[in-house]
Design an enzyme around this catalytic site. Structure first.
Site, PDB file in Angstrom:
ATOM      1  N   LYS A  13      -5.082   7.364  -0.490  1.00  0.00           N
ATOM      2  CA  LYS A  13      -5.625   8.506   0.262  1.00  0.00           C
ATOM      3  C   LYS A  13      -4.656   9.698   0.209  1.00  0.00           C
ATOM      4  CE  LYS A  13      -5.881   6.363   4.283  1.00  0.00           C
ATOM      5  NZ  LYS A  13      -5.278   5.059   3.969  1.00  0.00           N
ATOM      6  N   ARG A  88      -9.230   6.198  12.390  1.00  0.00           N
ATOM      7  CA  ARG A  88      -8.899   4.829  12.030  1.00  0.00           C
ATOM      8  C   ARG A  88      -9.684   3.840  12.879  1.00  0.00           C
ATOM      9  NH1 ARG A  88      -3.702   5.890   9.721  1.00  0.00           N
ATOM     10  NH2 ARG A  88      -3.080   4.395   8.198  1.00  0.00           N
ATOM     11  N   ARG A 127       6.216   1.906  -3.271  1.00  0.00           N
ATOM     12  CA  ARG A 127       5.908   3.289  -2.916  1.00  0.00           C
ATOM     13  C   ARG A 127       7.151   4.061  -2.461  1.00  0.00           C
ATOM     14  NH1 ARG A 127       0.959   4.651   1.106  1.00  0.00           N
ATOM     15  NH2 ARG A 127       2.289   3.999   2.818  1.00  0.00           N
ATOM     16  N   ARG A 160       9.451   4.082   2.987  1.00  0.00           N
ATOM     17  CA  ARG A 160       9.123   4.005   4.404  1.00  0.00           C
ATOM     18  C   ARG A 160       9.483   2.642   4.980  1.00  0.00           C
ATOM     19  NH1 ARG A 160       3.034   6.146   4.912  1.00  0.00           N
ATOM     20  NH2 ARG A 160       3.065   4.516   6.486  1.00  0.00           N
ATOM     21  N   ARG A 171      -0.076  -4.069   9.151  1.00  0.00           N
ATOM     22  CA  ARG A 171      -0.848  -2.832   8.956  1.00  0.00           C
ATOM     23  C   ARG A 171      -2.181  -3.123   8.286  1.00  0.00           C
ATOM     24  NH1 ARG A 171       2.772   0.610   5.532  1.00  0.00           N
ATOM     25  NH2 ARG A 171       1.151   2.171   5.615  1.00  0.00           N
TER      26      ARG A 171
END
Ligand code: AMP
Length: 215
Positions: A13, A88, A127, A160, A171
């Site tokens: 996203k 969300r 990432r 992160r 998550r």
């Protein structure tokens, strides 16, 4: 146009929103980045959000909804924006619909970027994010030109804390439970479109771009 990008963490996203922003000039609003900015600045909001973000849990709606509605009331969102990471859950979606309806506006498109769970875990592990502009990279599928440096602004890249495997599992579970009702909500409104997020990044951008162009 008001567009929401839906998908589990790691679906792409942020990457797509960033590319689409460059192509279309639309404002890109991402609640995750708003929380991280507030956490870096140790604002009141940041301090409240921090324990939830660190554990991979959703920040309570009473904090999140107010922050988002405040952000989209800014002038750069007056004729549209692209939302990434919000809504969300159903309560957030309804609050957004209501706020837009108050200005005789509505969500024009909800684009669901669909990626299988095992692929999401792999992506989150590799990432890297820019500490300055929030741009997203991946070690193998979308590496920066210079290791550790953002192509866009030259900022330093970091991984992160909530991309660690233990937090990633939470998550994914948290978001998976909320996704289905959201998809149903936008399906009923007649604005839902699904994009296969397992392909090459450029192909996905082309698809999403064609979907967010005004009719
Ligand atoms: P993201 O960058 O979208 O993966 O978001 C990072 C974290 O910020 C999430 O794991 C949540 O803790 C929090 N967060 C972001 N967006 C929302 C939202 N719409 N509702 C609640 N929490 C959120």
């Amino acid at each position: 146009m008001y567009v929401v990008l839906l998908g589990l963490p790691g679906a792409g996203k942020g990457t797509q929103a960033e590319r689409l922003t460059k192509i279309t000039g639309m404002s890109h609003i991402t609640t995750g980045e708003l929380f991280r900015e507030n956490m870096r600045g140790q604002t009141e909001l940041g301090k409240k959000a921090q324990p939830y973000v660190e554990q991979g849990l959703l920040v309570p709606n009473e904090i999140t909804i107010g922050m988002l509605l405040d952000r989209i009331s800014q002038p750069d969102c007056s004729s549209g924006c692209m939302l990434d990471g919000f809504p969300r859950n159903l309560e957030q979606a309804r609050a957004l619909d209501e706020a837009l309806a108050g200005q005789e506006k509505a969500i024009d498109r909800a684009v669901y970027i669909k990626v299988p769970n095992d692929e999401l875990v792999r992506r989150l592990a590799g990432r890297w994010n820019c500490s300055n502009c929030g741009a997203v990279y991946h070690e193998t599928s979308n590496p920066p030109r210079i290791e550790g440096v953002c192509d866009t602004c030259g900022g330093k890249l970091y991984q992160r804390e909530d991309d660690k495997p233990e937090v990633v599992r939470t998550r994914l579970e948290v978001n998976l439970g909320q996704l289905e009702p959201l998809l149903e909500h936008y399906q009923k409104m007649g604005v839902l479109v699904e994009v296969d997020g397992e392909r090459d990044i450029d192909a996905i951008t082309r698809d999403v771009e064609s979907l967010v162009e005004p009719a």
